[in-house]
Design an enzyme around this catalytic site. Structure first.
Site, PDB file in Angstrom:
ATOM      1  N   SER A 126       0.963  -1.132   0.096  1.00 39.59           N
ATOM      2  CA  SER A 126       0.165   0.081   0.150  1.00 39.59           C
ATOM      3  C   SER A 126       0.772   1.175  -0.076  1.00 39.59           C
ATOM      4  O   SER A 126       1.796   1.472   0.391  1.00 39.59           O
ATOM      5  CB  SER A 126      -1.103   0.228   1.156  1.00 39.59           C
ATOM      6  N   GLU A 127       0.225   2.269  -0.365  1.00 36.47           N
ATOM      7  CA  GLU A 127       0.927   3.691  -0.539  1.00 36.47           C
ATOM      8  C   GLU A 127      -0.289   4.580  -0.304  1.00 36.47           C
ATOM      9  O   GLU A 127      -1.417   4.563  -0.266  1.00 36.47           O
ATOM     10  CB  GLU A 127       1.302   4.031  -1.927  1.00 36.47           C
ATOM     11  N   GLY A 131      -4.522   1.875  -2.283  1.00 39.40           N
ATOM     12  CA  GLY A 131      -4.875   0.736  -1.306  1.00 39.40           C
ATOM     13  C   GLY A 131      -5.557  -0.245  -1.982  1.00 39.40           C
ATOM     14  O   GLY A 131      -4.822  -0.988  -2.467  1.00 39.40           O
ATOM     15  N   GLN A 336     -22.677  -4.206  24.076  1.00 36.35           N
ATOM     16  CA  GLN A 336     -24.385  -3.831  24.363  1.00 36.35           C
ATOM     17  C   GLN A 336     -24.471  -4.779  25.812  1.00 36.35           C
ATOM     18  O   GLN A 336     -25.178  -4.036  26.764  1.00 36.35           O
ATOM     19  CB  GLN A 336     -25.137  -4.183  23.243  1.00 36.35           C
ATOM     20  N   GLU A 363      -6.197  -5.877   4.172  1.00 34.62           N
ATOM     21  CA  GLU A 363      -5.982  -7.044   3.495  1.00 34.62           C
ATOM     22  C   GLU A 363      -7.258  -7.029   2.503  1.00 34.62           C
ATOM     23  O   GLU A 363      -7.823  -8.255   2.287  1.00 34.62           O
ATOM     24  CB  GLU A 363      -5.938  -8.349   4.085  1.00 34.62           C
ATOM     25  N   GLY A 364      -7.667  -6.054   2.003  1.00 38.11           N
ATOM     26  CA  GLY A 364      -8.967  -5.817   1.162  1.00 38.11           C
ATOM     27  C   GLY A 364     -10.309  -5.654   1.869  1.00 38.11           C
ATOM     28  O   GLY A 364     -10.457  -6.329   2.860  1.00 38.11           O
ATOM     29  N   GLU A 367     -16.027  -4.424   0.505  1.00 37.81           N
ATOM     30  CA  GLU A 367     -16.433  -4.131  -0.884  1.00 37.81           C
ATOM     31  C   GLU A 367     -15.317  -4.767  -1.752  1.00 37.81           C
ATOM     32  O   GLU A 367     -15.883  -5.245  -2.826  1.00 37.81           O
ATOM     33  CB  GLU A 367     -16.123  -2.498  -0.997  1.00 37.81           C
TER      34      GLU A 367
HETATM   35  C1  LIG Z   1      -4.052  -1.036  10.566  1.00 35.76           C
HETATM   36  C2  LIG Z   1      -3.676  -1.327   9.052  1.00 35.76           C
HETATM   37  C3  LIG Z   1      -2.664  -2.069   8.830  1.00 35.76           C
HETATM   38  C4  LIG Z   1      -2.302  -2.398   7.332  1.00 35.76           C
HETATM   39  N1  LIG Z   1      -1.373  -3.210   7.027  1.00 35.76           N
HETATM   40  C5  LIG Z   1      -0.695  -3.272   5.841  1.00 35.76           C
HETATM   41  C6  LIG Z   1       0.307  -3.814   5.457  1.00 35.76           C
HETATM   42  O1  LIG Z   1       1.193  -4.465   6.349  1.00 35.76           O
HETATM   43  N2  LIG Z   1       0.701  -3.927   4.147  1.00 35.76           N
HETATM   44  C7  LIG Z   1       0.012  -3.033   3.297  1.00 35.76           C
HETATM   45  O2  LIG Z   1       0.600  -3.174   1.937  1.00 35.76           O
HETATM   46  N3  LIG Z   1      -1.078  -2.621   3.467  1.00 35.76           N
HETATM   47  C8  LIG Z   1      -1.436  -2.453   4.692  1.00 35.76           C
HETATM   48  N4  LIG Z   1      -2.573  -1.738   5.169  1.00 35.76           N
HETATM   49  C9  LIG Z   1      -3.491  -1.045   4.138  1.00 35.76           C
HETATM   50  C10 LIG Z   1      -4.707  -1.731   3.608  1.00 35.76           C
HETATM   51  O3  LIG Z   1      -4.843  -3.046   3.055  1.00 35.76           O
HETATM   52  C11 LIG Z   1      -5.685  -0.594   3.000  1.00 35.76           C
HETATM   53  O4  LIG Z   1      -5.832   0.246   3.952  1.00 35.76           O
HETATM   54  C12 LIG Z   1      -6.893  -1.213   2.255  1.00 35.76           C
HETATM   55  O5  LIG Z   1      -6.609  -2.232   1.125  1.00 35.76           O
HETATM   56  C13 LIG Z   1      -7.735  -0.264   1.687  1.00 35.76           C
HETATM   57  O6  LIG Z   1      -7.069   0.747   0.806  1.00 35.76           O
HETATM   58  P1  LIG Z   1      -7.251   2.420   1.308  1.00 35.76           P
HETATM   59  O7  LIG Z   1      -7.122   2.340   2.751  1.00 35.76           O
HETATM   60  O8  LIG Z   1      -6.456   3.172   0.463  1.00 35.76           O
HETATM   61  O9  LIG Z   1      -8.915   2.680   1.000  1.00 35.76           O
HETATM   62  P2  LIG Z   1      -9.467   2.931  -0.438  1.00 35.76           P
HETATM   63  O10 LIG Z   1      -8.852   2.060  -1.620  1.00 35.76           O
HETATM   64  O11 LIG Z   1      -9.065   4.633  -0.621  1.00 35.76           O
HETATM   65  O12 LIG Z   1     -10.929   2.917  -0.270  1.00 35.76           O
HETATM   66  C14 LIG Z   1     -11.739   3.810   0.437  1.00 35.76           C
HETATM   67  C15 LIG Z   1     -13.179   3.170   0.045  1.00 35.76           C
HETATM   68  O13 LIG Z   1     -13.680   2.949  -1.373  1.00 35.76           O
HETATM   69  C16 LIG Z   1     -13.851   1.772  -1.233  1.00 35.76           C
HETATM   70  N5  LIG Z   1     -13.658   1.136  -2.756  1.00 35.76           N
HETATM   71  C17 LIG Z   1     -12.378   1.178  -3.383  1.00 35.76           C
HETATM   72  N6  LIG Z   1     -12.395   0.858  -4.622  1.00 35.76           N
HETATM   73  C18 LIG Z   1     -13.747   0.447  -4.647  1.00 35.76           C
HETATM   74  C19 LIG Z   1     -14.436  -0.491  -5.665  1.00 35.76           C
HETATM   75  N7  LIG Z   1     -13.588  -0.673  -7.000  1.00 35.76           N
HETATM   76  N8  LIG Z   1     -15.834  -0.651  -5.625  1.00 35.76           N
HETATM   77  C20 LIG Z   1     -16.240  -0.515  -4.195  1.00 35.76           C
HETATM   78  N9  LIG Z   1     -15.840   0.392  -3.517  1.00 35.76           N
HETATM   79  C21 LIG Z   1     -14.440   0.690  -3.462  1.00 35.76           C
HETATM   80  C22 LIG Z   1     -13.425   0.877  -0.180  1.00 35.76           C
HETATM   81  O14 LIG Z   1     -13.932  -0.426  -0.001  1.00 35.76           O
HETATM   82  C23 LIG Z   1     -13.165   1.728   1.002  1.00 35.76           C
HETATM   83  O15 LIG Z   1     -14.906   1.679   1.573  1.00 35.76           O
HETATM   84  C24 LIG Z   1      -3.217  -1.546   6.458  1.00 35.76           C
HETATM   85  C25 LIG Z   1      -4.282  -0.856   6.921  1.00 35.76           C
HETATM   86  C26 LIG Z   1      -4.593  -0.763   8.111  1.00 35.76           C
HETATM   87  C27 LIG Z   1      -5.633   0.272   8.367  1.00 35.76           C
END
Ligand SMILES: Cc1cc2nc3c(=O)[nH]c(=O)nc-3n(C[C@H](O)[C@H](O)[C@H](O)COP(=O)(O)OP(=O)(O)OC[C@H]3O[C@@H](n4cnc5c(N)ncnc54)[C@H](O)[C@@H]3O)c2cc1C
Length: 386
Positions: A126-127, A131, A336, A363-364, A367
């Site tokens: 992730s970046e 995500g 609750q 990890e996804g 959605e």
């Molecule tokens: C505590 C924590 C630990 C993590 N650890 C790791 C790690 O070790 N390594 C790593 O690489 N990443 C890690 N992550 C990142 C994590 O995998 C991402 O946060 C996640 O994949 C979602 O990406 P985003 O936060 O950029 O949300 P976004 O992708 O910006 O999504 C925002 C919203 O839009 C929705 N959305 C996006 N695209 C679609 C679509 N096509 N259709 C419908 N809805 C959509 C999403 O479901 C979400 O509700 C971690 C995150 C957290 C919070």
């Protein structure tokens, strides 16, 4: 599908439960409060062989069946979801990447140490701007002699500030229409790596989540994981398997919440009797237990598919989707049942409620799991429609 556990699996489950109750449970709230990363626990887990379950024996691993690995994550998470998360990322993303795609020299150097718990590994896909849409990542790696030079910012790296090495994904060819992403093993000791910040999260305080900058970081070309340009496919494949681990984590966490809910309902009195006597409370417990059992079965099913060498992408996403949504519902119900006390830090259910929240995100997201499931359904239906 046979869900009955073998004698070895039952013994393993018991051993991990005992370890977690003795070595983790008494300290888990303190660690969370103090944002302490319990390195000593991972050394002990390494000595018990529980950090090498996805590595082959020639690299000090035990190459266990996947269901056994999933049982370990469930039991650890029943006591500490933070500890389970570190084990999950280390084993099913870092070690598996090396085991399945790493070159021999790299395996000898890092895989053996990781399987023994001497080093911890992280997974950096992730970046800030990528995500769910991992293909949009911007970190770049260009080849210069025997090295790739890496530049970019990675975010959300679980264990990022503590891990000795990362599996990192970067763009190796940005040509329009032909963007290629590759995977690398990056050692924390390599120059040009800086931890920019630790995220101030809602929960999981014992599991540091780092944002990391890579500036002209030289990585030997032999640290390439898999073929150049195959990085995204590798990441997606690894995530398929590790999602089952997150499902197990959600099952363990929800199980702990249910147990706390039952205990509290049997202690607390209102209107001259134990609140466990009220049908409204009993229904909450019944719903929670049913959801957990369904999640557990989906999770074990996905793990068994891995063990049977059958396709598991859809089932892994179903398990992750259902179990993580269940963890949210069950912690809500258990809180609750605790009434006002559930809203206070004094009771662990407050922490579990916060921890459950992220299981539908990392990890996804839920959605994305639905997208994966629907795509598989439509693919399976191809050719079946007249
Ligand atoms: C505590 C924590 C630990 C993590 N650890 C790791 C790690 O070790 N390594 C790593 O690489 N990443 C890690 N992550 C990142 C994590 O995998 C991402 O946060 C996640 O994949 C979602 O990406 P985003 O936060 O950029 O949300 P976004 O992708 O910006 O999504 C925002 C919203 O839009 C929705 N959305 C996006 N695209 C679609 C679509 N096509 N259709 C419908 N809805 C959509 C999403 O479901 C979400 O509700 C971690 C995150 C957290 C919070």
């Amino acid at each position: 599908m046979d869900f009955s556990l073998t004698e070895e699996q039952k013994l393993l489950k018991e051993m991990v439960r005992e370890f977690a109750e003795k070595e983790i449970a008494p300290y888990v709230d303190k660690w969370e409060e103090e944002h302490h990363f319990p390195r000593e626990i991972f050394r002990k887990l390494g000595k018990l062989g529980l950090l090498g379950m996805t590595a082959n024996p020639e690299y000090s691993g035990t190459k266990s069946d996947y269901l056994s690995f999933i049982l370990v994550l469930e039991e650890l998470s029943r006591v500490s979801a933070s500890v389970a998360l570190t084990v999950s990322v280390h084993s099913s993303l870092f070690i598996k990447a090396l085991q399945e795609y790493g070159q021999e020299e790299l395996k000898k150097k890092y895989l053996t140490a990781a399987a023994r718990g001497e080093i911890l590994g992280a997974f950096s896909l992730s970046e800030p701007g990528a995500g769910s849409d991992a293909s949009n990542l911007q970190t770049k790696a260009y080849q210069k002699g025997d090295y790739y030079i890496i530049n970019g910012i990675k975010s959300w790296v679980t264990t990022g500030s503590e891990a000795e090495a990362f599996i990192l994904f970067a763009v190796t060819s940005a040509e329009k229409e032909k963007k290629k992403i590759s995977a690398f093993l990056v050692d924390k000791k390599m120059p040009g790596i800086q931890i920019l910040k630790l995220e101030k999260k809602m929960g999981f305080h014992s599991s540091p989540t780092a944002q990391i900058a890579f500036e002209d970081c030289p990585v030997p070309a032999t640290n390439l994981i898999g073929e150049e340009g195959r990085g995204l496919a590798i990441a997606l494949r690894l995530l398929d398997g590790s999602r089952i681990g997150i499902a197990a984590q959600a099952v363990g966490l929800a199980q702990q919440a249910l147990e706390l809910g039952i205990r509290y309902a049997k202690e607390r009195e209102a209107f001259g009797q134990k609140i466990a006597n009220f049908e409204a409370i009993q229904f909450m417990l019944a719903d929670a237990a049913t959801l957990i059992e369904a999640s557990r079965l989906l999770t074990y099913q996905a793990a068994l598919l891995v063990d049977y060498n059958l396709p598991y992408t859809k089932e892994a996403s179903m398990a992750k989707l259902f179990a993580s949504e269940t963890a949210n519902k069950v912690t809500y119900l258990a809180l609750q049942i605790h009434g006002g006390y559930g809203y206070c830090r004094e009771y662990p259910i407050e922490r579990l409620f916060r921890e459950a929240r992220v299981t539908t995100i990392y990890e996804g997201t839920s959605e994305i799991q639905r997208i994966v499931i629907a795509r598989q359904l439509l693919k399976e239906a191809e050719g079946q429609i007249c």
